[in-house]
Design a protein around this motif. Structure first.
Motif, PDB file in Angstrom:
ATOM      1  N   THR A   1     -35.900  24.267   5.250  1.00 12.31           N
ATOM      2  CA  THR A   1     -36.176  25.162   4.128  1.00 12.31           C
ATOM      3  C   THR A   1     -36.344  26.592   4.615  1.00 12.31           C
ATOM      4  OG1 THR A   1     -37.350  23.350   3.016  1.00 12.31           O
ATOM      5  CG2 THR A   1     -37.719  25.581   2.177  1.00 12.31           C
ATOM      6  N   ASP A   2     -35.640  27.541   3.992  1.00 11.71           N
ATOM      7  CA  ASP A   2     -35.852  28.958   4.283  1.00 11.71           C
ATOM      8  C   ASP A   2     -37.293  29.324   3.939  1.00 11.71           C
ATOM      9  OD1 ASP A   2     -33.182  29.110   4.940  1.00 11.71           O
ATOM     10  OD2 ASP A   2     -32.579  30.029   3.051  1.00 11.71           O
ATOM     11  N   PHE A   3     -37.924  30.096   4.833  1.00 12.79           N
ATOM     12  CA  PHE A   3     -39.324  30.437   4.607  1.00 12.79           C
ATOM     13  C   PHE A   3     -39.617  31.782   5.249  1.00 12.79           C
ATOM     14  CE2 PHE A   3     -43.937  30.141   5.366  1.00 12.79           C
ATOM     15  CZ  PHE A   3     -44.367  29.716   4.121  1.00 12.79           C
ATOM     16  N   ASN A   4     -40.348  32.636   4.561  1.00 12.75           N
ATOM     17  CA  ASN A   4     -40.742  33.937   5.097  1.00 12.75           C
ATOM     18  C   ASN A   4     -42.196  33.901   5.546  1.00 12.75           C
ATOM     19  OD1 ASN A   4     -38.252  35.179   4.618  1.00 12.75           O
ATOM     20  ND2 ASN A   4     -38.840  35.805   2.551  1.00 12.75           N
ATOM     21  N   VAL A   5     -42.447  34.400   6.758  1.00 11.01           N
ATOM     22  CA  VAL A   5     -43.805  34.501   7.293  1.00 11.01           C
ATOM     23  C   VAL A   5     -44.194  35.976   7.364  1.00 11.01           C
ATOM     24  CG1 VAL A   5     -45.280  34.085   9.301  1.00 11.01           C
ATOM     25  CG2 VAL A   5     -43.581  32.381   8.634  1.00 11.01           C
ATOM     26  N   ASN A   6     -45.403  36.273   6.947  1.00  8.49           N
ATOM     27  CA  ASN A   6     -45.916  37.641   7.034  1.00  8.49           C
ATOM     28  C   ASN A   6     -46.261  37.941   8.491  1.00  8.49           C
ATOM     29  OD1 ASN A   6     -47.526  39.979   7.045  1.00  8.49           O
ATOM     30  ND2 ASN A   6     -48.374  39.527   5.028  1.00  8.49           N
ATOM     31  N   VAL A   7     -45.514  38.865   9.095  1.00 12.54           N
ATOM     32  CA  VAL A   7     -45.753  39.290  10.473  1.00 12.54           C
ATOM     33  C   VAL A   7     -46.090  40.771  10.451  1.00 12.54           C
ATOM     34  CG1 VAL A   7     -44.804  39.531  12.797  1.00 12.54           C
ATOM     35  CG2 VAL A   7     -44.181  37.544  11.395  1.00 12.54           C
ATOM     36  N   SER A   8     -47.347  41.090  10.628  1.00 16.00           N
ATOM     37  CA  SER A   8     -47.827  42.482  10.622  1.00 16.00           C
ATOM     38  C   SER A   8     -47.380  43.217   9.369  1.00 16.00           C
ATOM     39  CB  SER A   8     -47.340  43.214  11.874  1.00 16.00           C
ATOM     40  OG  SER A   8     -47.768  42.563  13.045  1.00 16.00           O
ATOM     41  N   GLY A   9     -47.436  42.522   8.232  1.00 15.45           N
ATOM     42  CA  GLY A   9     -47.106  43.150   6.956  1.00 15.45           C
ATOM     43  C   GLY A   9     -45.645  43.082   6.556  1.00 15.45           C
ATOM     44  N   THR A  10     -44.807  42.512   7.406  1.00 12.92           N
ATOM     45  CA  THR A  10     -43.375  42.395   7.119  1.00 12.92           C
ATOM     46  C   THR A  10     -42.997  40.928   6.931  1.00 12.92           C
ATOM     47  OG1 THR A  10     -42.873  44.371   8.406  1.00 12.92           O
ATOM     48  CG2 THR A  10     -41.045  42.850   7.979  1.00 12.92           C
ATOM     49  N   ALA A  11     -42.193  40.650   5.918  1.00 15.85           N
ATOM     50  CA  ALA A  11     -41.726  39.284   5.678  1.00 15.85           C
ATOM     51  C   ALA A  11     -40.607  38.957   6.662  1.00 15.85           C
ATOM     52  CB  ALA A  11     -41.233  39.138   4.247  1.00 15.85           C
ATOM     53  N   VAL A  12     -40.862  38.015   7.544  1.00 14.74           N
ATOM     54  CA  VAL A  12     -39.902  37.628   8.579  1.00 14.74           C
ATOM     55  C   VAL A  12     -39.305  36.267   8.221  1.00 14.74           C
ATOM     56  CG1 VAL A  12     -39.649  36.976  11.002  1.00 14.74           C
ATOM     57  CG2 VAL A  12     -41.035  38.962  10.376  1.00 14.74           C
ATOM     58  N   PRO A  13     -37.978  36.187   8.097  1.00 19.98           N
ATOM     59  CA  PRO A  13     -37.360  34.906   7.735  1.00 19.98           C
ATOM     60  C   PRO A  13     -37.364  33.905   8.881  1.00 19.98           C
ATOM     61  CG  PRO A  13     -35.675  36.578   8.120  1.00 19.98           C
ATOM     62  CD  PRO A  13     -37.003  37.285   8.185  1.00 19.98           C
ATOM     63  N   THR A  14     -37.658  32.663   8.547  1.00 20.97           N
ATOM     64  CA  THR A  14     -37.613  31.571   9.511  1.00 20.97           C
ATOM     65  C   THR A  14     -37.359  30.294   8.737  1.00 20.97           C
ATOM     66  OG1 THR A  14     -38.745  30.507  11.361  1.00 20.97           O
ATOM     67  CG2 THR A  14     -40.121  31.212   9.511  1.00 20.97           C
ATOM     68  N   TYR A  15     -37.715  29.142   9.320  1.00 17.43           N
ATOM     69  CA  TYR A  15     -37.482  27.870   8.651  1.00 17.43           C
ATOM     70  C   TYR A  15     -38.703  26.965   8.758  1.00 17.43           C
ATOM     71  CZ  TYR A  15     -32.555  29.210   9.030  1.00 17.43           C
ATOM     72  OH  TYR A  15     -31.366  29.877   8.952  1.00 17.43           O
ATOM     73  N   LEU A  16     -38.944  26.216   7.694  1.00 15.33           N
ATOM     74  CA  LEU A  16     -39.820  25.058   7.726  1.00 15.33           C
ATOM     75  C   LEU A  16     -38.909  23.850   7.865  1.00 15.33           C
ATOM     76  CD1 LEU A  16     -42.520  25.521   4.925  1.00 15.33           C
ATOM     77  CD2 LEU A  16     -42.983  24.932   7.311  1.00 15.33           C
ATOM     78  N   ILE A  17     -39.099  23.077   8.919  1.00 15.86           N
ATOM     79  CA  ILE A  17     -38.192  21.972   9.201  1.00 15.86           C
ATOM     80  C   ILE A  17     -38.975  20.670   9.271  1.00 15.86           C
ATOM     81  CG2 ILE A  17     -36.524  21.020  10.836  1.00 15.86           C
ATOM     82  CD1 ILE A  17     -35.922  23.904  11.697  1.00 15.86           C
ATOM     83  N   GLU A  18     -38.513  19.678   8.516  1.00 14.29           N
ATOM     84  CA  GLU A  18     -39.117  18.347   8.535  1.00 14.29           C
ATOM     85  C   GLU A  18     -38.154  17.375   9.209  1.00 14.29           C
ATOM     86  OE1 GLU A  18     -41.304  16.945   5.011  1.00 14.29           O
ATOM     87  OE2 GLU A  18     -40.649  18.819   4.036  1.00 14.29           O
ATOM     88  N   PHE A  19     -38.695  16.537  10.084  1.00 19.00           N
ATOM     89  CA  PHE A  19     -37.865  15.563  10.775  1.00 19.00           C
ATOM     90  C   PHE A  19     -38.722  14.380  11.209  1.00 19.00           C
ATOM     91  CE2 PHE A  19     -39.401  18.700  13.770  1.00 19.00           C
ATOM     92  CZ  PHE A  19     -39.846  17.957  14.856  1.00 19.00           C
ATOM     93  N   GLU A  20     -38.072  13.346  11.696  1.00 12.71           N
ATOM     94  CA  GLU A  20     -38.782  12.194  12.221  1.00 12.71           C
ATOM     95  C   GLU A  20     -38.185  11.806  13.554  1.00 12.71           C
ATOM     96  OE1 GLU A  20     -36.522   8.403  10.160  1.00 12.71           O
ATOM     97  OE2 GLU A  20     -38.166   9.355   9.058  1.00 12.71           O
ATOM     98  N   GLY A  21     -38.939  11.066  14.328  1.00 12.56           N
ATOM     99  CA  GLY A  21     -38.464  10.617  15.630  1.00 12.56           C
ATOM    100  C   GLY A  21     -39.623  10.172  16.491  1.00 12.56           C
ATOM    101  N   THR A  22     -39.327   9.849  17.734  1.00  7.05           N
ATOM    102  CA  THR A  22     -40.342   9.453  18.693  1.00  7.05           C
ATOM    103  C   THR A  22     -39.862   9.826  20.093  1.00  7.05           C
ATOM    104  OG1 THR A  22     -41.613   7.595  19.601  1.00  7.05           O
ATOM    105  CG2 THR A  22     -39.374   7.123  18.871  1.00  7.05           C
ATOM    106  N   ASN A  23     -40.786  10.067  20.995  1.00 14.00           N
ATOM    107  CA  ASN A  23     -40.406  10.373  22.377  1.00 14.00           C
ATOM    108  C   ASN A  23     -40.384   9.112  23.242  1.00 14.00           C
ATOM    109  OD1 ASN A  23     -43.370  10.373  22.172  1.00 14.00           O
ATOM    110  ND2 ASN A  23     -43.285  10.861  24.347  1.00 14.00           N
ATOM    111  N   ASP A  24     -40.761   7.983  22.642  1.00 11.48           N
ATOM    112  CA  ASP A  24     -40.854   6.725  23.377  1.00 11.48           C
ATOM    113  C   ASP A  24     -40.372   5.607  22.459  1.00 11.48           C
ATOM    114  OD1 ASP A  24     -41.596   4.393  24.664  1.00 11.48           O
ATOM    115  OD2 ASP A  24     -43.532   5.165  25.329  1.00 11.48           O
TER     116      ASP A  24
END
Length: 212
Positions: free
Chosen positions: A141-164
């Motif tokens: 999902t596209d998502f903006n995070v407030n970084v020092s007063g500026t909206a910075v685009p990034t992602y919220l990512i959902e996933f599943e898995g295991t390391n073992d």
């Protein structure tokens, strides 16, 4: 009667290690760039949120990152040597009704100046997709995070898995944000036995992240 996380029983020790060690393994996968530094002197403080306060959540700050977490979740700032040194803090569900405990953890990596949050997120996702067993991306999902007063685009990512392959598949939601040469990865982890409330609390918390 609810069991204490710090009980000396063998099963509860296994629960603690399984919960946070798995989150730590994900943090280890984030070591694409050198220079990750330790969090031994990390201080987590209660803070005044820079966004609208949410009922039954508390505002916290660690390094430049602030967010809101469920008010009754435990804060963890000390980690054994088996965890990556760039783990800053973790928050653990106070409801411990099965072997795995839902949690949120924050790690910090060093990256090259000019690295974009969205690019970093996609790089991390590619690494996870090749390192985890039974990996499956659920959403991005596209998502903006407030970084020092500026909206910075990034992602919220959902996933599943295991390391073992001997461990059950876990569910994850991650948010990645970069400021200067510091990259933060906020990861919420839960499993199939967690309540919808715990899952919603994780998702709500990640949506409150900001950088000063």
């Amino acid at each position: 009667m609810q069991k204490s996380f710090f009980s000396s029983t063998k099963r509860e020790k296994k629960t603690k290690n399984s919960t946070l060690r798995f989150a730590a393994c994900l943090a280890t996968l984030a070591f694409l760039l050198p220079g990750c530094f330790g969090g031994g002197d990390t201080t987590t403080i209660e803070a005044t949120s820079q966004i609208e306060p949410i009922a039954f959540y508390r505002a916290i700050e660690v390094q430049d990152l602030g967010m809101q977490v469920p008010e009754d979740w435990e804060t963890i700032t000390e980690f054994s040597s088996q965890y990556p040194k760039n783990t800053l803090v973790a928050f653990r569900n106070n409801v411990q009704d099965h072997n795995f405990i839902a949690n949120i953890n924050i790690v910090q990596n060093q990256v090259a100046e000019g690295t974009q949050s969205a690019d970093y997120a996609l790089t991390m996702l590619e690494t996870l997709s090749t390192q985890l067993v039974n990996y499956k991306k659920i959403s991005q999902t596209d998502f903006n995070v407030n970084v020092s007063g500026t909206a910075v685009p990034t992602y919220l990512i959902e996933f599943e898995g295991t390391n073992d392959s001997t461990e059950p598949v876990r569910e994850f939601i991650q948010l990645y944000v970069v400021k200067g040469t510091n990259a933060y990865i906020v990861t919420g982890t839960y499993d199939a036995l967690d309540t919808q409330l715990a899952i919603d609390q994780i998702k709500q918390s990640l949506k409150t992240v900001y950088l000063k």
